[in-house]
Design an enzyme around this catalytic site. Structure first.
Site, PDB file in Angstrom:
ATOM      1  N   SER A  20       0.832  -1.211   0.000  1.00 49.43           N
ATOM      2  CA  SER A  20       0.000   0.000   0.000  1.00 49.43           C
ATOM      3  C   SER A  20       0.861   1.254   0.000  1.00 49.43           C
ATOM      4  O   SER A  20       2.003   1.254   0.467  1.00 49.43           O
ATOM      5  CB  SER A  20      -0.912   0.024   1.233  1.00 49.43           C
ATOM      6  OG  SER A  20      -1.769  -1.091   1.252  1.00 49.43           O
TER       7      SER A  20
HETATM    8  N1  SAH Z   1      -1.144  -4.740   4.129  1.00 48.67           N
HETATM    9  C1  SAH Z   1      -0.424  -4.984   2.912  1.00 48.67           C
HETATM   10  C2  SAH Z   1      -1.248  -4.631   1.682  1.00 48.67           C
HETATM   11  C3  SAH Z   1      -1.316  -5.796   0.768  1.00 48.67           C
HETATM   12  S1  SAH Z   1      -2.489  -5.760  -0.532  1.00 48.67           S
HETATM   13  C4  SAH Z   1       0.935  -4.319   2.892  1.00 48.67           C
HETATM   14  O1  SAH Z   1       1.256  -3.572   3.842  1.00 48.67           O
HETATM   15  O2  SAH Z   1       1.720  -4.567   1.984  1.00 48.67           O
HETATM   16  C5  SAH Z   1      -3.777  -6.797   0.095  1.00 48.67           C
HETATM   17  C6  SAH Z   1      -3.417  -8.214   0.469  1.00 48.67           C
HETATM   18  O3  SAH Z   1      -4.617  -8.845   0.901  1.00 48.67           O
HETATM   19  C7  SAH Z   1      -2.885  -9.076  -0.675  1.00 48.67           C
HETATM   20  O4  SAH Z   1      -1.650  -9.623  -0.300  1.00 48.67           O
HETATM   21  C8  SAH Z   1      -3.951 -10.167  -0.829  1.00 48.67           C
HETATM   22  O5  SAH Z   1      -3.422 -11.434  -1.199  1.00 48.67           O
HETATM   23  C9  SAH Z   1      -4.570 -10.208   0.555  1.00 48.67           C
HETATM   24  N2  SAH Z   1      -5.928 -10.751   0.656  1.00 48.67           N
HETATM   25  C10 SAH Z   1      -6.970 -10.595  -0.204  1.00 48.67           C
HETATM   26  N3  SAH Z   1      -8.056 -11.253   0.244  1.00 48.67           N
HETATM   27  C11 SAH Z   1      -7.706 -11.843   1.426  1.00 48.67           C
HETATM   28  C12 SAH Z   1      -8.377 -12.685   2.366  1.00 48.67           C
HETATM   29  N4  SAH Z   1      -9.640 -13.081   2.201  1.00 48.67           N
HETATM   30  N5  SAH Z   1      -7.689 -13.097   3.456  1.00 48.67           N
HETATM   31  C13 SAH Z   1      -6.399 -12.748   3.659  1.00 48.67           C
HETATM   32  N6  SAH Z   1      -5.707 -11.972   2.793  1.00 48.67           N
HETATM   33  C14 SAH Z   1      -6.336 -11.522   1.702  1.00 48.67           C
END
Ligand code: SAH
Length: 218
Positions: free
Chosen positions: A67
């Site tokens: 993000s």
């Molecule tokens: N917090 C992260 C942002 C990652 S983007 C950071 O600091 O980098 C969002 C993430 O959510 C992705 O890695 C994706 O695989 C995950 N995601 C999507 N749906 C999900 C679910 N149902 N349970 C767990 N993770 C999920």
């Protein structure tokens, strides 16, 4: 082989990033301090290392993203974090957001549905610093009933609606911060579980996240 070196140049760029997100309206000093402390370039592929302190999202493995720092700060500020709270994060991704929360002194439980990203974080040595983060491979829609209830829940993927199982895992008086929507942009929302059990909903700015998807991926 990626080198983990935090130079004066990196530290200088980080200060500028902090000034930048402060000027965009982030006022929680503990959030700003965490961003000032954590070498974000450790969390990016070497190809993007030079850009790590631009206020932008970048691709990580498996078509996911780290993000934008402003977004991380915005969500962290809305959570009104107090030391020693129990925080559940859905969507570990690069583990940058989890590290920001850990740096703020809370106990972080973070779930990732993509096995490759989960495994990558297990091998990521910098994270050994944060003994207060527990990593889980699973479907965030299920939350972590064994560890519930949580003071705060943070969703870092776009949810089509507010996941009811997660609301159940929130303490009375607890907060959930979640981007809600199915299109290209989502509305940041904050849900407060009031001591009476009723929900208060607040709506904030628009953001753009990758979708929250049910089930696990190998
Ligand atoms: N917090 C992260 C942002 C990652 S983007 C950071 O600091 O980098 C969002 C993430 O959510 C992705 O890695 C994706 O695989 C995950 N995601 C999507 N749906 C999900 C679910 N149902 N349970 C767990 N993770 C999920």
């Amino acid at each position: 082989m990626k080198k983990f070196e935090d130079s004066y140049r990196h530290k200088g760029l980080r200060k500028k990033l902090v000034d930048n997100i402060r000027s965009k309206g982030i006022t929680d000093e503990r959030v700003l301090h965490a961003i000032d402390t954590i070498p974000r370039h450790f969390f990016l592929d070497s190809a993007f290392e030079d850009k790590a302190y631009e206020d932008k999202a970048f691709p990580i493995a498996e078509g996911q993203t780290i993000s934008q720092p402003y977004t991380v700060a915005y969500q962290s500020q809305l959570l009104e974090i107090k030391p020693f709270e129990k925080v559940l994060e859905i969507g570990t991704g690069s583990a940058y957001q989890a590290s920001v929360l850990a740096e703020m002194g809370v106990q972080v439980y973070t779930i990732e549905r993509q096995k490759k990203l989960f495994d990558q974080n297990r091998r990521f040595k910098y994270l050994d610093k944060y003994r207060n983060i527990k990593f889980f491979y699973g479907d965030g829609y299920e939350g972590l009933p064994t560890y519930a209830p949580f003071d705060k829940i943070l969703i870092t993927a776009a949810a089509p609606e507010i996941p009811s199982k997660l609301i159940k895992q929130l303490k009375p008086g607890g907060l959930m911060v979640i981007p809600v929507g199915t299109g290209d942009v989502q509305r940041m929302m904050r849900i407060t579980k009031q001591p009476s059990g009723s929900m208060k909903e607040e709506v904030f700015d628009n953001f753009s996240f990758v979708p929250m998807i049910g089930g696990k991926k190998d």
